[in-house]
Design an enzyme around this catalytic site. Sequence first.
Site, mmCIF file in Angstrom:
data_model
loop_
_atom_site.group_PDB
_atom_site.id
_atom_site.type_symbol
_atom_site.label_atom_id
_atom_site.label_comp_id
_atom_site.label_asym_id
_atom_site.label_seq_id
_atom_site.Cartn_x
_atom_site.Cartn_y
_atom_site.Cartn_z
ATOM 1 N N ASN A 128 -8.886 3.619 -2.098
ATOM 2 C CA ASN A 128 -8.248 2.712 -3.042
ATOM 3 C C ASN A 128 -9.369 1.866 -3.662
ATOM 4 O O ASN A 128 -9.850 0.922 -3.046
ATOM 5 C CB ASN A 128 -7.231 1.839 -2.294
ATOM 6 N N GLU A 135 0.560 3.791 2.487
ATOM 7 C CA GLU A 135 0.224 4.539 1.272
ATOM 8 C C GLU A 135 -0.940 5.491 1.516
ATOM 9 O O GLU A 135 -0.991 6.582 0.958
ATOM 10 C CB GLU A 135 -0.117 3.549 0.143
ATOM 11 N N ARG A 188 -6.163 6.650 -4.881
ATOM 12 C CA ARG A 188 -5.010 5.963 -5.457
ATOM 13 C C ARG A 188 -5.336 5.640 -6.911
ATOM 14 O O ARG A 188 -6.402 5.094 -7.213
ATOM 15 C CB ARG A 188 -4.759 4.680 -4.680
ATOM 16 N N ARG A 220 2.900 -13.346 -9.998
ATOM 17 C CA ARG A 220 3.509 -12.801 -11.219
ATOM 18 C C ARG A 220 4.925 -13.327 -11.404
ATOM 19 O O ARG A 220 5.669 -13.484 -10.431
ATOM 20 C CB ARG A 220 3.553 -11.277 -11.159
ATOM 21 N N HIS A 240 4.127 1.052 -7.333
ATOM 22 C CA HIS A 240 4.385 1.119 -5.880
ATOM 23 C C HIS A 240 5.076 2.430 -5.487
ATOM 24 O O HIS A 240 5.720 2.501 -4.436
ATOM 25 C CB HIS A 240 5.306 -0.038 -5.408
#
Length: 401
Positions: free
Chosen positions: A8, A383, A90, A240, A179
């Site tokens: 990642n 993940e 990723r 956010r 996601h």
Amino acid sequence: MVKTMAINAGSSSLKWKLYDMPEEVVVASGIIERIGEKDSIFSINYNEDKQLKSTVTITDHEEAVQMLLKQLIELSVLTGYDEISGVGHRVAAGGEYFSDSVVVTADVLQKIELLSELAPLHNPANATGIRAFKKILPDITSVAVFDTSFHQTMDKVHFLYSIPYEYYQKHNARKYGYHGTSHKYVSLRAAEMLDRPIEDLKIISCHLGNGASICAIKGGESVDTSMGFTPLAGLTMGTRSGDVDVSLLPFIMEKENIKTIAEMIEILNSESGLKGISGISNDMRDLKAVQATDERASLALEMFKDRIKKYIGSYAATLNGVDAIVFTAGIGENDITLRKEISEELSFLGIEIDEEKNDCRGKEKIISSETSKVKVLLIPTDEEAMIAQDVERLKETSVYS
Ligand code: AMP
């Protein structure tokens, strides 16, 4: 032993996990931070409980990869580079090009870079990570795993915005969702834990971390999700804003003398959400610590919960029912009170939480009562495991090195 690396890459960081495959056993993991600065931080966890951490100067991602591989050999985690049979990366945005993970070719890499307009912070960094590994390990299969690809099953009813249709036709202006790797992973695990075919299940997956999104999943496919064209939409998040009426933006810009829309968007991305409401922190733990005495921290937590409940209710309607609700990511996996309150305040859906079972953090568990019509599951997301699985699945089809 065959090993697979899950990567990642951020603009100044590189997170990685090395797996023995196909057993999916993590043999080492780590993170390289502050790449490009004098005091880069390099850390490796290996041999179960050993850790190596050092401050060094790493000028770019290529040097980071070089140093990482060299260290893995020095620590005898690897005997040689040829032990690594695949590397999975990723990638944030796959646009409409990628509805599944793919083996990276020159064309794929070009498309990832082209899609930087959808994820300007992430895709260029992801591409840099891919290029760095390609350069040092040119013969090893490289796979791109997109945050968006799981959501490519959404239909137009769910992915279009109610704006002139030609904006979609001309510019692909639509919802993509993010996601996806996490939502896919937890929905597959949920079906296994419930011992039911995923094809029969309606699942609402709640990925509640610093970034947060909810996904409606039917028969293993994403039907709708709360993030949008970018990860700014949907729930209240750490920094956010989530959904806002866009007409508010020119109004605030004028009142606050904010000159450009880019500045305004930056405020919505970085200064809003839990941080903006509380004025204290984007971190859930900080807010929980003061919620009893701080009105705005308490308000931020209530708003966070409210938006989650709204999306669950809305997706129960979209799916015309729900069999299972999954909680995952930092907050979903650890916040016992939040899971309890959401479940209790949605009892009309047929959710009954078992308080004893729910009294648990970060472990796979069914936390609803035996009689609960809707099952509630706590599933730590993984993940990287999903990335490693995709490398394993796709490396046989590799035609490019
Ligand atoms: P993530 O982005 O998935 O790493 O999640 C980060 C979020 O998880 C932060 O807001 C943390 O405060 C939150 N978190 C971690 N541990 C806990 C905990 N024990 N209770 C509540 N929130 C937590």
